[in-house]
Design a protein around this motif. Sequence first.
Motif, PDB file in Angstrom:
ATOM      1  N   VAL A  69       0.854  -1.205   0.000  1.00  0.00           N
ATOM      2  CA  VAL A  69       0.000   0.000   0.000  1.00  0.00           C
ATOM      3  C   VAL A  69       0.888   1.253   0.000  1.00  0.00           C
ATOM      4  N   LEU A  99       1.889   2.166  -3.384  1.00  0.00           N
ATOM      5  CA  LEU A  99       0.793   2.339  -4.354  1.00  0.00           C
ATOM      6  C   LEU A  99       0.748   3.730  -5.022  1.00  0.00           C
ATOM      7  N   VAL A 156       0.741   4.105  -9.002  1.00  0.00           N
ATOM      8  CA  VAL A 156      -0.416   4.693  -9.695  1.00  0.00           C
ATOM      9  C   VAL A 156       0.043   5.881 -10.544  1.00  0.00           C
ATOM     10  N   CYS A 175      -4.108  -2.181  -9.743  1.00  0.00           N
ATOM     11  CA  CYS A 175      -3.258  -2.195  -8.531  1.00  0.00           C
ATOM     12  C   CYS A 175      -4.048  -1.769  -7.308  1.00  0.00           C
ATOM     13  N   ILE A 176      -4.901  -0.753  -7.484  1.00  0.00           N
ATOM     14  CA  ILE A 176      -5.681  -0.278  -6.326  1.00  0.00           C
ATOM     15  C   ILE A 176      -6.612  -1.396  -5.857  1.00  0.00           C
ATOM     16  N   CYS A 201      -4.887  -4.008  -3.865  1.00  0.00           N
ATOM     17  CA  CYS A 201      -4.618  -3.569  -2.492  1.00  0.00           C
ATOM     18  C   CYS A 201      -5.896  -3.580  -1.657  1.00  0.00           C
ATOM     19  N   TYR A 250      -6.748   4.822  -0.790  1.00  0.00           N
ATOM     20  CA  TYR A 250      -7.565   4.452  -1.956  1.00  0.00           C
ATOM     21  C   TYR A 250      -8.496   5.604  -2.341  1.00  0.00           C
ATOM     22  N   LEU A 266      -6.475   8.262  -4.118  1.00  0.00           N
ATOM     23  CA  LEU A 266      -6.024   7.876  -5.464  1.00  0.00           C
ATOM     24  C   LEU A 266      -7.180   7.685  -6.444  1.00  0.00           C
ATOM     25  N   LEU A 267      -8.363   7.412  -5.903  1.00  0.00           N
ATOM     26  CA  LEU A 267      -9.499   7.164  -6.807  1.00  0.00           C
ATOM     27  C   LEU A 267     -10.216   8.446  -7.221  1.00  0.00           C
TER      28      LEU A 267
END
Length: 619
Positions: A481, A484, A488, A503-504, A507, A548, A551-552
Motif C-alpha cells: 500500500v 501504491l 499509480v 493495482c488499487i 490492495c 484508496y 487515489l481514486l
Amino acid sequence: MQARQRLPLAQHLYNGACAAARSPLAAAAAPPPALPGGSPLPRRLYGGAAMLRPLRRLSRPPRRAAATGPGRRLLLSTPIFYANGPPHIGHLYSALLADALHRHRRLRGAGPGRLSTGTDEHGLKIQQAAAAAGTSPPELCERVSSLFHQALTHAAVSFTDFTRTSEPRHQRAVRYFWGALRDGGALYKGSYEGWYCTPEECFLPESQLTEHRDAQGRPCKVSLETGHQVHWTKEENYMFRLSAFQDPLRKWLRDNPQAISPHPFYQRVLHWLEEDLPDLSVSRERSRLQWGIPVPSDSTQTIYVWVDALVNYLSVVGYPETHGEWWPAVHHVVGKDILKFHAVYWPALLMAAGLAPPERILVHSHWTVHGQKMSKSLGNVIDPFACIGQYTVDGFRYFLLRQGVPERDCDYYDEKVVKVVNSELADALGGLLNRSTALSINPSNTYPCFSESCFPKVLDYRETKGMGRASAEDYEFVASVASLPLQVANYFEGFQIYKALECIVLCVRQTNSFFQRHRPWKLNRKDPAEQLWLDTIIHVTLECLRVYGTLLQPVIPHTADRLLSRLAVEPEERGLSSLTFLARYNGKSCPFEGRQLGPDTGILFHRLEKSRHCTDLQT
Ligand code: ME8
C-alpha cells in the motif's frame, strides 16, 4: 526527389522556425496577402510528382510554453466530436481518459492545467447530415453540440474549455493559421482527383479500398477499414506540401520516443512514414462545400475540415496571440481512427506554420459491442446518458476506465458493467469501509490510534516473531500500500489508467484479507491489550482506505469524496503531497488519530441491479 532536396529547409522549420514576421494582431485583422508569387500555381495530381516551390525561411522563433519541472503548464485535449449525431460511449471514453489525467495532475499539485474538448461542426458530413434531417447546419450543430456538452458535464468531465469550430474566435485562428502556411510556402494550388470518403472526411488511396455493392445492388467502392462508400472527386484544391515533411516527422519521432503512446501506435506511425507521403489536399471547392471556413482571399474554396478542426488545439489557447504560454506543452488524447491526422498531418502542418509538434499523442483503441463495431445501422450504439442513468456517474466512469485498455479494442456488454462495479466498488471497497467503521467494533466513531507495540517497525518483516501482533503477511501488505501512490502515478504517466486501477483493487482486496485474518470483531474490548490491537487493525485499515479514496478521486470523484468525508479527511488533505501513509509506523505523528469520523454512515456504493440494456436507446 525535389521533396527531398527541400528537406533541410523543412527541417529548419521543425527546429524552431516560426509564424510570419508580421504582427499577429495586425495580420489577423488585415486580409491575408496573396499566394506566394501570385502567378499560376504549380499543379499536382494525386500521387504524381510534386512541383515544389521553396518553403520560405521564416524569421521569428516561436514562443515556447513555460519550461519543464513541477510547476509547468499542460493542455490536455480530447478530439472535438463531429456534430452530426449524438454522443456515444466511445466519445465518452476519450473524454474520461483525458479527464482522469487532468484530475490526477491536479491531485499531484502539478502546474496550471487545461482540459479542452468541443465539437467539430464544419464539412460535407455535417452539411449532408443537416440536409438529411431537413434542417440547417447551424441548427443541427447547435442541437448536437449541446448534447455533447451535456453528456460530458453529466459524466463529470472537468473540461475547462469547450470549443465549437463555428465560433468566431476559432475561425479567426484558422484563417491566421492558413496565412502562416501560405506565407511559409507550404501551399500551392493543384488539380486533385481521388476517392473521397465523406464519413471520414478524407481522400483514400486505391490500396485502402475494396469493391462492394450499394443499397441498390450497384457496384461501388468502399473503405477497407470502415466500409464507408467513397465517391470519385475531381476538383481544383489547395495542396499542402506534406511530402516535404517526411524526414522532419521521422526525426521528430526518433528524437521523442514518448511522443506517441502506447508504443505499438508509435511504431505504426513510423511505419507510415516509411511509405510514400503524398501532398495533402487542404481545401474543397466552395460550390460543393459551403459549410466551412472560406480560404482567405479565395472565396471559391473552403478550408478542409480537418485543418479547421485540428486548429482547435491552438485556438483554445489563444492562437495567434497567447498560445505561446501553453504550446507545445500539449497532450492530445485520440482514438486510433484519427491517429494519422494527429501524428502525421498535424505535426507537419504545425512545423509548416512555424510551431513545434505537440508533446504527446495518447492513443486508445475502440469499444465494440458484443464483438461488433458500434454503428447506428447495426442498432448497437451505446448511449452514455442511459448508461449513467443505469449505472451512476461513478459506476460507469469506473467501468470504462477499469476495463478500457488503450492498446486493444474492448468489448462492451451490460452484464460486465454490473459484475465489475458490484464486485470492486460495492463489495470490495464499500464493504471494507462498512466493516471497518461499524459501530459494533468502533463505538466511539473516531479514527483510532495506532500502537507501535502491536505493529513495531522492523527492518526485515520475515523476522517478526514475538515482536508484536502483526504477521509477516501484514508487513508485506502495508509495504504494497505504501508503494501504491507512486505505482499509480507511473501508470497514469504511462497512459495505463486501467493498470493503476488494477493495482488499487488488488490492495483493496489485500486490506479485506488483512481485516478478515485478524477478526477484530472477536477481540475483547475490555482487555486493554486487545483494545490496542483492535484500534491498530482499524487504524491501518482506515489509513489504507484514505490512500484508496485519495487515489481514486480522478476516476470516481463522487464516491471518493464520500469515502474521504466519512474518514474525516478535509478537502486540503486530499492531495498527493499530503498523502503520508501510516505515519505512526514510521514514528511520525498522524493528524487523523482521535478525529471524529464523518457523519454519513450510509452505504458507500449501492450494488447495481441489472434491469435493462443500455444498447440502442438513442433518441
Ligand atoms: O473524428 N471507441 O470526430 P468523431 C472508442 N471530428 N472511442 C471512440 C469510438 C469507439 N467505438 N468511436 C469514436 C472525429 N471514438 C473528428 C475529430 S479532432 C481535431 C477531430 C472516439 O466524432 C475516439 O476518440 O468521429 C475517436 O477518435 C473520436 O471519438 C472520433 O470522434
